[in-house]
Design an enzyme around this catalytic site. Structure first.
Site, PDB file in Angstrom:
ATOM      1  N   CYS A  48      75.889  56.491 -55.920  1.00 12.40           N
ATOM      2  CA  CYS A  48      75.875  55.641 -57.119  1.00 12.40           C
ATOM      3  C   CYS A  48      74.475  55.004 -57.267  1.00 12.40           C
ATOM      4  N   CYS A 103      90.250  36.917 -40.518  1.00  7.59           N
ATOM      5  CA  CYS A 103      89.000  36.326 -41.001  1.00  7.59           C
ATOM      6  C   CYS A 103      89.302  35.341 -42.139  1.00  7.59           C
ATOM      7  N   HIS A 104      88.293  34.502 -42.466  1.00 11.69           N
ATOM      8  CA  HIS A 104      88.499  33.407 -43.413  1.00 11.69           C
ATOM      9  C   HIS A 104      89.008  33.788 -44.782  1.00 11.69           C
ATOM     10  N   THR A 105      88.502  34.892 -45.308  1.00 15.48           N
ATOM     11  CA  THR A 105      88.830  35.194 -46.688  1.00 15.48           C
ATOM     12  C   THR A 105      90.289  35.615 -46.841  1.00 15.48           C
ATOM     13  N   CYS A 109      79.051  55.128 -50.928  1.00 17.30           N
ATOM     14  CA  CYS A 109      79.269  56.489 -51.455  1.00 17.30           C
ATOM     15  C   CYS A 109      78.032  57.365 -51.324  1.00 17.30           C
ATOM     16  N   CYS A 149      73.810  52.612 -54.359  1.00 16.29           N
ATOM     17  CA  CYS A 149      73.527  53.254 -53.068  1.00 16.29           C
ATOM     18  C   CYS A 149      72.138  53.890 -53.059  1.00 16.29           C
ATOM     19  N   ARG A 205      87.618  34.042 -33.038  1.00 16.82           N
ATOM     20  CA  ARG A 205      88.277  35.162 -33.683  1.00 16.82           C
ATOM     21  C   ARG A 205      89.600  35.459 -32.985  1.00 16.82           C
ATOM     22  N   ARG A 214      84.411  49.686 -56.642  1.00 14.81           N
ATOM     23  CA  ARG A 214      84.443  48.225 -56.741  1.00 14.81           C
ATOM     24  C   ARG A 214      85.516  47.705 -57.703  1.00 14.81           C
ATOM     25  N   HIS A 226      90.922  42.667 -43.664  1.00 14.38           N
ATOM     26  CA  HIS A 226      89.766  43.491 -44.035  1.00 14.38           C
ATOM     27  C   HIS A 226      88.890  43.775 -42.829  1.00 14.38           C
ATOM     28  N   GLU A 227      89.374  43.434 -41.618  1.00 14.92           N
ATOM     29  CA  GLU A 227      88.571  43.601 -40.403  1.00 14.92           C
ATOM     30  C   GLU A 227      89.425  44.390 -39.411  1.00 14.92           C
ATOM     31  N   CYS A 254      77.544  49.039 -52.957  1.00 11.64           N
ATOM     32  CA  CYS A 254      78.075  50.253 -53.602  1.00 11.64           C
ATOM     33  C   CYS A 254      79.123  49.852 -54.645  1.00 11.64           C
ATOM     34  N   CYS A 275      83.789  42.970 -40.019  1.00 13.84           N
ATOM     35  CA  CYS A 275      83.303  41.888 -40.886  1.00 13.84           C
ATOM     36  C   CYS A 275      82.354  40.964 -40.135  1.00 13.84           C
TER      37      CYS A 275
HETATM   38  P1  NAD Z   1      84.243  29.129 -39.175  1.00 17.83           P
HETATM   39  O1  NAD Z   1      85.223  28.165 -39.723  1.00 17.83           O
HETATM   40  O2  NAD Z   1      84.569  29.883 -37.925  1.00 17.83           O
HETATM   41  O3  NAD Z   1      82.854  28.366 -38.918  1.00 17.83           O
HETATM   42  C1  NAD Z   1      82.329  27.401 -39.762  1.00 17.83           C
HETATM   43  C2  NAD Z   1      81.573  26.389 -38.896  1.00 17.83           C
HETATM   44  O4  NAD Z   1      80.871  25.497 -39.756  1.00 17.83           O
HETATM   45  C3  NAD Z   1      82.484  25.526 -38.025  1.00 17.83           C
HETATM   46  O5  NAD Z   1      82.038  25.568 -36.689  1.00 17.83           O
HETATM   47  C4  NAD Z   1      82.355  24.127 -38.618  1.00 17.83           C
HETATM   48  O6  NAD Z   1      82.461  23.109 -37.639  1.00 17.83           O
HETATM   49  C5  NAD Z   1      80.969  24.194 -39.246  1.00 17.83           C
HETATM   50  N1  NAD Z   1      80.752  23.245 -40.344  1.00 17.83           N
HETATM   51  C6  NAD Z   1      81.603  22.930 -41.347  1.00 17.83           C
HETATM   52  N2  NAD Z   1      81.041  22.025 -42.172  1.00 17.83           N
HETATM   53  C7  NAD Z   1      79.812  21.777 -41.698  1.00 17.83           C
HETATM   54  C8  NAD Z   1      78.743  20.924 -42.100  1.00 17.83           C
HETATM   55  N3  NAD Z   1      78.848  20.154 -43.184  1.00 17.83           N
HETATM   56  N4  NAD Z   1      77.608  20.919 -41.367  1.00 17.83           N
HETATM   57  C9  NAD Z   1      77.492  21.695 -40.263  1.00 17.83           C
HETATM   58  N5  NAD Z   1      78.484  22.510 -39.818  1.00 17.83           N
HETATM   59  C10 NAD Z   1      79.616  22.551 -40.518  1.00 17.83           C
HETATM   60  O7  NAD Z   1      83.902  30.158 -40.344  1.00 17.83           O
HETATM   61  P2  NAD Z   1      83.223  31.612 -40.229  1.00 17.83           P
HETATM   62  O8  NAD Z   1      84.263  32.630 -39.952  1.00 17.83           O
HETATM   63  O9  NAD Z   1      82.067  31.521 -39.321  1.00 17.83           O
HETATM   64  O10 NAD Z   1      82.749  31.843 -41.750  1.00 17.83           O
HETATM   65  C11 NAD Z   1      81.713  31.048 -42.298  1.00 17.83           C
HETATM   66  C12 NAD Z   1      81.541  31.350 -43.773  1.00 17.83           C
HETATM   67  O11 NAD Z   1      81.055  32.692 -43.955  1.00 17.83           O
HETATM   68  C13 NAD Z   1      82.840  31.263 -44.602  1.00 17.83           C
HETATM   69  O12 NAD Z   1      82.524  30.622 -45.828  1.00 17.83           O
HETATM   70  C14 NAD Z   1      83.187  32.732 -44.828  1.00 17.83           C
HETATM   71  O13 NAD Z   1      83.967  32.917 -45.984  1.00 17.83           O
HETATM   72  C15 NAD Z   1      81.804  33.326 -44.985  1.00 17.83           C
HETATM   73  N6  NAD Z   1      81.677  34.796 -44.853  1.00 17.83           N
HETATM   74  C16 NAD Z   1      80.822  35.437 -45.700  1.00 17.83           C
HETATM   75  C17 NAD Z   1      80.624  36.803 -45.611  1.00 17.83           C
HETATM   76  C18 NAD Z   1      79.634  37.493 -46.502  1.00 17.83           C
HETATM   77  O14 NAD Z   1      79.591  38.728 -46.504  1.00 17.83           O
HETATM   78  N7  NAD Z   1      78.805  36.769 -47.243  1.00 17.83           N
HETATM   79  C19 NAD Z   1      81.336  37.540 -44.660  1.00 17.83           C
HETATM   80  C20 NAD Z   1      82.191  36.863 -43.786  1.00 17.83           C
HETATM   81  C21 NAD Z   1      82.359  35.478 -43.891  1.00 17.83           C
HETATM   82  C1  022 Z   2      84.502  38.432 -45.828  1.00 20.02           C
HETATM   83  N1  022 Z   2      84.074  37.652 -46.831  1.00 20.02           N
HETATM   84  C2  022 Z   2      84.358  36.377 -46.515  1.00 20.02           C
HETATM   85  C3  022 Z   2      84.956  36.384 -45.293  1.00 20.02           C
HETATM   86  N2  022 Z   2      85.043  37.666 -44.887  1.00 20.02           N
HETATM   87  C4  022 Z   2      83.444  38.101 -47.984  1.00 20.02           C
HETATM   88  C5  022 Z   2      83.930  37.731 -49.214  1.00 20.02           C
HETATM   89  C6  022 Z   2      83.269  38.173 -50.361  1.00 20.02           C
HETATM   90  C7  022 Z   2      82.139  38.978 -50.272  1.00 20.02           C
HETATM   91  C8  022 Z   2      81.682  39.347 -49.025  1.00 20.02           C
HETATM   92  C9  022 Z   2      82.331  38.914 -47.875  1.00 20.02           C
HETATM   93  C10 022 Z   2      81.435  39.386 -51.433  1.00 20.02           C
HETATM   94  C11 022 Z   2      80.141  39.028 -51.735  1.00 20.02           C
HETATM   95  C12 022 Z   2      79.825  39.600 -52.957  1.00 20.02           C
HETATM   96  C13 022 Z   2      80.921  40.310 -53.372  1.00 20.02           C
HETATM   97  N3  022 Z   2      81.934  40.155 -52.470  1.00 20.02           N
HETATM   98  C14 022 Z   2      80.985  41.111 -54.625  1.00 20.02           C
HETATM   99  C15 022 Z   2      80.398  42.472 -54.393  1.00 20.02           C
HETATM  100  C16 022 Z   2      80.299  43.289 -55.677  1.00 20.02           C
HETATM  101  O1  022 Z   2      80.655  42.787 -56.744  1.00 20.02           O
HETATM  102  O2  022 Z   2      79.853  44.423 -55.574  1.00 20.02           O
HETATM  103  C17 022 Z   2      83.202  40.724 -52.586  1.00 20.02           C
HETATM  104  C18 022 Z   2      83.506  41.921 -51.926  1.00 20.02           C
HETATM  105  C19 022 Z   2      84.794  42.509 -52.042  1.00 20.02           C
HETATM  106  C20 022 Z   2      85.753  41.893 -52.844  1.00 20.02           C
HETATM  107  C21 022 Z   2      85.455  40.708 -53.490  1.00 20.02           C
HETATM  108  C22 022 Z   2      84.184  40.135 -53.362  1.00 20.02           C
HETATM  109  C23 022 Z   2      87.099  42.521 -52.978  1.00 20.02           C
HETATM  110  O3  022 Z   2      87.319  43.631 -52.533  1.00 20.02           O
HETATM  111  N4  022 Z   2      88.066  41.879 -53.599  1.00 20.02           N
HETATM  112  C24 022 Z   2      82.491  42.607 -51.040  1.00 20.02           C
HETATM  113 ZN    ZN Z   3      85.708  38.603 -43.186  1.00 13.89          ZN
HETATM  114 ZN    ZN Z   4      77.688  53.918 -53.905  1.00 13.93          ZN
END
Ligand code: NAD
Ligand code: 022
Ligand code: ZN
Ligand code: ZN
Length: 370
Positions: free
Chosen positions: A95, A40-42, A92, A98, A365, A110, A62-63, A106, A170
């Site tokens: 907390c 995954c991206h992160t 948990c 939760c 993926r 953390r 993480h996945e 949670c 994830c």
């Molecule tokens: P990905 O690279 O597979 O998909 C991103 C898509 O966005 C691509 O298809 C790309 O062409 C498109 N894109 C890029 N710039 C653009 C623009 N300006 N306008 C329109 N489309 C555009 O990535 P992903 O795996 O789908 O992840 C997407 C985001 O979600 C990442 O930033 C990732 O870190 C985040 N994420 C967040 C969480 C969370 O819990 N908040 C969890 C997982 C991933």
């Molecule tokens: C997963 N992510 C991106 C791609 N795949 C992703 C990254 C960060 C978070 C969630 C998904 C995220 C959002 C908010 C937080 N995190 C903070 C949560 C908190 O403070 O309770 C986050 C998480 C874990 C970690 C860092 C940031 C870590 O374990 N290092 C959920």
């Molecule tokens: Zn992820």
């Molecule tokens: Zn908890």
């Protein structure tokens, strides 16, 4: 014991597949044999050095999905042989967080998780020369065996295939959860999804599950259209092909603005467009994408004064131990699809190829099978 793992030695270098030492589970911990892990991206964000909180050396990932091998003292909810999905957001159930139904964040483990350590403040991994190796997001699934806190594992049914359900750890849960748990989208709603990658496609299938009437996908890459349509996209917009401002175009397409918009790009300009494409009076925009370190978002406050809401979600707002087993059931019952999004399967030795594929935008993926 010893286990094979892909180790991130330092920022900017490829992962190195090697044998490492792994200590057994301590109080409240569980030893898991990982059977499959998604890239995954992160993981790439950390490996590249772009994450200011990235720590090295570490075992990323993480996945994943696997089987419980051994439980430490005090572990009550799991036993050897149980099938599990690691959770980077623990649950948990006691907390302050939760106990508050408004959040899934949670905080029990953390602080130590963010430092790459188990809850007792130490690491279970080390190099064969004794150098400690850090954990990552509490999971470290790029190792054939790993140790996690009991509260960071969801127990799932045993007939579900590891190489598919690892993605629920994830991407699937984040995308579907953003719709069902964070937005709580209603039947008949109109929505716009920015970014049709591994997260955005799951937002789309979440919207289909919720009964959305219109699901607009926005992406710069037209190659994403086929897959997104298969998952429920009703309209596609390529910003490069829209003349003039994108916001009025999207507002017009959704007859006054969307009830819900989702950013799945991590681009702060896109986040602004997503907010402003929301319907006046009630539209909600949900940020899923993780922006580069230090980035800021902006809009005119008038956008919020006139009833649009700007929100965000981590792990789709899901409570892992409660919600992840349900999502596995939805997959097994055919309510959601995962298989077409798993575009590549690799052995651990080729894990760096998986990062290359992600970088080139060639994979939705890539999954490593142990
Ligand atoms: P990905 O690279 O597979 O998909 C991103 C898509 O966005 C691509 O298809 C790309 O062409 C498109 N894109 C890029 N710039 C653009 C623009 N300006 N306008 C329109 N489309 C555009 O990535 P992903 O795996 O789908 O992840 C997407 C985001 O979600 C990442 O930033 C990732 O870190 C985040 N994420 C967040 C969480 C969370 O819990 N908040 C969890 C997982 C991933
Ligand atoms: C997963 N992510 C991106 C791609 N795949 C992703 C990254 C960060 C978070 C969630 C998904 C995220 C959002 C908010 C937080 N995190 C903070 C949560 C908190 O403070 O309770 C986050 C998480 C874990 C970690 C860092 C940031 C870590 O374990 N290092 C959920
Ligand atoms: Zn992820
Ligand atoms: Zn908890």
């Amino acid at each position: 014991m010893r286990t094979k793992a892909a180790v991130a030695i330092e920022a900017g270098k490829p992962l190195e597949v090697m044998e490492v030492n792994l200590e057994g589970p301590k109080e409240g911990e569980v030893l898991v044999e990982i059977k499959a892990t998604g890239i995954c991206h992160t993981d790439e964000f950390t490996l590249s050095g772009a994450d200011p909180e990235g720590l090295f050396p570490a075992i990323l990932g993480h996945e994943g999905a696997g089987v419980v091998v051994e439980v430490g003292p005090g572990v009550k909810s799991l036993k050897p042989g149980d099938h599990v999905i690691p959770l980077y957001t623990a649950e948990c159930r006691e907390c302050e967080y939760c106990l508050n139904p408004k959040t899934n964040l949670c905080q029990k483990v953390r602080a130590t998780q963010g430092q790459g350590l188990m809850p007792d403040g130490t690491s279970r991994f080390s190099m064969l020369d004794g150098t400690p190796i850090l954990h990552y997001m509490g999971c470290s699934t790029f190792s054939n065996y790993t140790v996690l806190p009991e509260i960071s594992l969801a127990k799932v049914r045993e007939d579900a295939p590891f190489d598919k359900i690892c993605y629920i750890g994830c991407g699937v849960t984040t995308g579907i959860g953003a719709v069902l748990y964070t937005a709580k989208a209603e039947i008949g709603c109109r929505a716009i999804v920015f970014g049709l990658g591994g997260i955005g496609l799951n937002v789309i299938q979440g919207l289909r599950l919720a009964g959305a009437d219109q699901i607009v996908g926005v992406d710069l890459n037209p190659a994403k259209v086929e897959m997104a349509t298969r998952f429920g996209m009703t309209d596609f917009v390529n910003p490069k092909e829209v003349e003039g401002d994108l916001v009025p175009y999207l507002v017009n397409l959704t007859k006054g603005g969307a009830d819900y918009t989702f950013d799945a790009t991590g681009n702060v300009q896109v986040m602004r467009t997503a907010l402003e494409a929301c319907h006046k009076g009630w539209g909600e925009s949900i940020i899923i994408g993780v922006a580069p370190a230090g980035a800021e978002i902006s809009t005119r406050p008038f956008q919020l004064v006139t009833g649009r809401s700007w929100r965000g979600t981590a792990f789709g707002g899901a409570r892992g131990r409660t919600d992840v087993p349900k999502i596995v059931d939805w997959y097994m019952d055919g309510k959601i699809e995962i298989d077409p999004m798993i575009t590549h399967v690799l052995p651990l030795e080729d894990i760096n190829k998986g990062f290359d594929l992600m970088h080139a935008g060639e994979s939705i993926r890539a999954v490593v099978q142990y």
